[in-house]
Write an enzyme that holds these catalytic residues in place. Structure first.
Site, short mmCIF file in Angstrom:
data_model
loop_
_atom_site.label_atom_id
_atom_site.label_comp_id
_atom_site.label_asym_id
_atom_site.label_seq_id
_atom_site.Cartn_x
_atom_site.Cartn_y
_atom_site.Cartn_z
N LYS A 1 -29.52 10.26 88.23
CA LYS A 1 -30.52 9.19 88.32
C LYS A 1 -29.90 7.91 88.89
O LYS A 1 -30.53 7.21 89.69
CB LYS A 1 -31.13 8.91 86.95
CG LYS A 1 -32.16 7.77 86.94
CD LYS A 1 -33.32 8.02 87.92
CE LYS A 1 -34.24 6.81 88.03
NZ LYS A 1 -35.09 6.60 86.86
N SER B 1 -33.80 5.98 81.68
CA SER B 1 -32.71 5.85 82.65
C SER B 1 -31.66 4.93 82.05
O SER B 1 -31.86 3.71 81.99
CB SER B 1 -33.23 5.28 83.97
OG SER B 1 -34.13 6.16 84.58
N LYS C 1 -31.06 -3.17 86.29
CA LYS C 1 -30.32 -2.49 85.21
C LYS C 1 -29.64 -1.23 85.74
O LYS C 1 -28.47 -0.97 85.46
CB LYS C 1 -31.29 -2.17 84.07
CG LYS C 1 -30.69 -1.40 82.90
CD LYS C 1 -31.03 0.09 82.95
CE LYS C 1 -32.52 0.33 82.83
NZ LYS C 1 -32.84 1.77 82.85
#
Length: 294
Positions: A170, A95, A238
Site C-alpha cells: 500500500k 493504511s 500520512k
C-alpha cells in the site's frame, strides 16, 4: 457470519454495507460520530465495547485513519484483543505502518486468533462500487479463508506475502499515486499556461501512452475544481510519511516522493488538509501564479 466492523467512515461505511447486503450480520461500536442509519436500519447491532464486539464476532475488520488509531482499537482498555480467542480472525484494512503491523500480527497471534493486513486502494468510488484493490499480508491459508469476504468489497485481490506485506504494498501504491497526481497536475498546468484548453489536452492524452486512471479521474477534478474528498490530502501525507521514514530506515532515497510530500504540505499550509489529494495541483498553481480554473 457475525462481522465486527470498526471504522464506518467514508470508506468503511460502503464496505460494511456490501458485507451486510451479502447476508452477514454486522456488529458496530460507536466512535465519535453516530453510526450510519442505513447500516442500523439494515440490521446492524451496536455493541457496548470493542472487547464485546470481538467476543461475539467471527471476524473483526478495522478501517481506521492511522497507526495509533488501530493500536488503540486493538490493544486499548477493553479493546478488540481482550475479546479474541482461537478461531477468530482480525483483518486490518487501514493504511498504516508496516513495521507496527507485523508487531500487531504477533500480538494477535498470542490470543489464538489469526491476523491479516489488507489495505485497499480505490477511494470512496471504489468502496461504493465494491471494486477496491486489496493488498493482503498474512498466512496463505488464512487469506484463502477470508477471500470470499474480500470479494464482496473489491475486485483486484492479491496475497502479497507474510504479515506486513499488504501495508508495504500500500505504501508503494501511495508513492505511485502521489507522483502520478503531480505529473498530471504539472502537465495540465503547463498546457493551460501555454494557452491550450486543459480539458481538450486531457481528452487527447487519454487516448495515448500517458493515459492513466489519475489523468481520467483526478485530471477532471483539477479542471472542474471538484476537490471534495475522495481521499484527503492529510491521509495521503500520512502515507507518504510512512514511505519516507521507511526509506530512511532502508538507507534509500525517494526524491520525487519527498517533492510530492512538500506539495501536499503547501496545500496543508493553505488550509487544505481536508481537500481531495487531487488538489495538489493548487500548490503548483501557487508557484505558477496561474490556475486551471482561469
Amino acid at each position: 457470519m457475525n462481522i465486527g466492523f470498526v471504522g464506518v467512515g467514508i470508506m468503511g461505511r460502503p464496505m460494511a454495507g456490501h458485507l451486510q447486503a451479502a447476508g452477514h450480520s454486522l456488529l458496530l461500536r460507536r466512535n465519535r460520530s453516530p453510526l450510519p442509519a442505513e447500516l442500523i436500519e439494515g440490521g446492524a447491532e451496536e455493541v457496548a465495547s470493542l472487547a464485546d464486539l470481538a467476543r461475539r464476532a467471527d471476524v473483526v475488520i478495522t478501517m481506521l485513519p492511522d497507526t495509533p488509531d488501530v493500536a488503540e482499537a486493538l490493544f486499548g482498555a477493553d479493546g478488540i484483543a481482550a475479546g479474541l480467542s482461537a478461531g477468530k480472525l482480525v483483518i486490518d484494512m487501514s493504511s498504516i505502518d508496516p513495521i507496527a503491523t507485523a508487531d500487531f500480527a504477533r500480538k494477535i497471534a498470542d490470543t489464538g486468533a489469526a491476523f491479516l493486513d489488507a489495505p485497499v486502494s480505490g477511494g470512496e468510488t471504489g468502496a461504493k462500487a465494491a471494486s477496491l484493490t486489496i493488498m493482503v499480508g498474512g498466512e496463505a491459508e488464512t487469506f484463502a479463508e477470508a477471500k470470499p469476504l474480500f470479494e464482496l468489497m473489491g475486485k483486484n485481490i492479491t496475497h502479497v506475502g507474510p504479515a506486513g506485506s499488504g501495508q508495504i504494498c500500500k505504501v508503494a501504491n501511495q508513492i505511485i499515486v502521489a507522483l502520478n497526481i503531480e505529473a498530471v497536475a504539472e502537465a495540465l498546468l503547463f498546457a493551460s499556461k501555454a494557452g491550450a484548453d486543459p480539458e481538450k489536452v486531457r481528452t487527447a492524452l487519454l487516448g495515448g501512452f500517458a493515459s492513466s486512471r489519475v489523468l481520467e479521474v483526478h485530471g477532471e477534478r483539477m479542471i472542474k475544481r471538484t476537490f471534495d474528498p475522495g481521499f484527503r490530502i492529510e491521509l495521503h501525507q500520512k502515507d507518504l510519511g510512512l514511505a519516507l521514514s521507511g526509506a530512511r530506515a532502508l538507507g534509500i532515497s525517494l526524491p520525487n516522493t519527498a517533492t510530492a510530500q512538500a506539495l501536499f504540505s503547501a496545500c496543508q499550509a493553505h488550509g487544505g488538509g481536508a481537500w481531495d489529494h487531487s488538489a495538489m495541483v493548487k500548490a503548483l498553481e501557487y508557484l505558477a501564479n496561474h490556475s486551471l480554473g482561469e
